[in-house]
Design an enzyme around this catalytic site. Structure first.
Site, short mmCIF file in Angstrom:
data_model
loop_
_atom_site.label_atom_id
_atom_site.label_comp_id
_atom_site.label_asym_id
_atom_site.label_seq_id
_atom_site.Cartn_x
_atom_site.Cartn_y
_atom_site.Cartn_z
N ASP A 33 0.83 -1.25 -0.03
CA ASP A 33 0.09 0.11 0.06
C ASP A 33 0.93 1.24 0.12
OD1 ASP A 33 -2.96 0.44 0.91
OD2 ASP A 33 -1.78 2.35 1.31
N HIS A 95 -12.09 -0.05 -7.96
CA HIS A 95 -11.39 -1.18 -8.48
C HIS A 95 -11.24 -2.12 -7.38
CE1 HIS A 95 -8.30 -3.02 -11.55
NE2 HIS A 95 -8.21 -3.79 -10.46
N HIS A 97 -9.95 -4.09 -4.28
CA HIS A 97 -8.86 -4.18 -3.62
C HIS A 97 -8.94 -4.70 -2.08
CE1 HIS A 97 -10.08 -0.01 -3.42
NE2 HIS A 97 -9.15 0.29 -2.41
ZN ZN Z 1 -9.12 -0.30 -12.55
#
Ligand code: ZN
Length: 148
Positions: A33, A95, A97
Site C-alpha cells: 500500500d 477497482h 482491492h
Molecule cells: Zn481499474
C-alpha cells in the site's frame, strides 16, 4: 468494464504506474500500500477492472482470495502480528482491492473493528435486527434466493 484508462490500479496492471509487487498470479496482483497503516500492509487487486469483489467471476474471486491467503501468511511470518485484518474496498478507487493489514491487539485497526462490533448508532434498528423472528426471516430470505 474491462479496464479503465484513468484507474490507478489498471495503470499498475498495465505497467504504466509504479508499484512494489510482492506476489502475482494470472488474475491478481499483491502490492504494498502507498500509505501503509502498518509495516507489511498490502493490497491484493484483481487484474480486471471491477469495483467490488462479488462482481468478479468465481475463478477471479478464488484466485484473489488464494493470493490474499498466501500474502497474509507471509505477513504473519515477517511481522508476527496477532492477525492480518482483511477487508474489501471498491468505493474510493472503484477497482477491487483487499486490504491486508497486520494487526496487534489494541492497535488502531483492532480498535476500529472493536468499535464496529460495539456500534451504537441506530441501536434501536440493530436491536430489531437481532430479534429471533427477524433473524429467521432474513435467513429464510437469503436461503431462498438461487445463486446466479
Ligand atoms: Zn481499474
Amino acid at each position: 468494464m474491462a479496464d479503465s484508462t484513468d484507474c490507478v490500479f489498471c495503470r499498475i496492471v498495465r505497467g504504466e504506474a509504479p508499484a512494489l509487487v510482492v506476489a502475482e498470479t494470472r488474475l491478481s496482483l499483491a502490492l504494498l500500500d502507498l500509505q501503509p497503516l502498518a509495516a507489511g500492509h498490502c493490497l491484493v487487486i484483481s487484474r480486471r477492472h471491477e469495483a467490488w469483489w462479488h462482481d468478479l467471476t468465481a475463478e477471479e474471486t478464488t484466485d484473489l482470495f488464494g493470493l490474499a491467503r498466501r500474502v497474509a501468511r507471509r505477513i504473519k511470518r515477517a511481522y508476527r502480528p496477532d492477525f492480518v485484518a482483511t477487508y474489501a474496498r471498491g468505493r474510493r478507487i472503484p477497482h477491487v482491492h483487499l486490504f491486508l493489514v497486520p494487526s496487534f491487539a489494541g492497535d488502531p485497526v483492532d480498535r476500529h473493528f472493536n468499535a464496529l462490533e460495539g456500534w451504537q448508532e441506530g441501536a434501536g434498528t440493530l436491536a430489531a435486527l437481532a430479534e429471533p423472528a427477524r433473524r429467521a426471516e432474513v435467513a429464510a430470505r437469503l436461503a431462498a434466493i438461487d445463486d446466479d
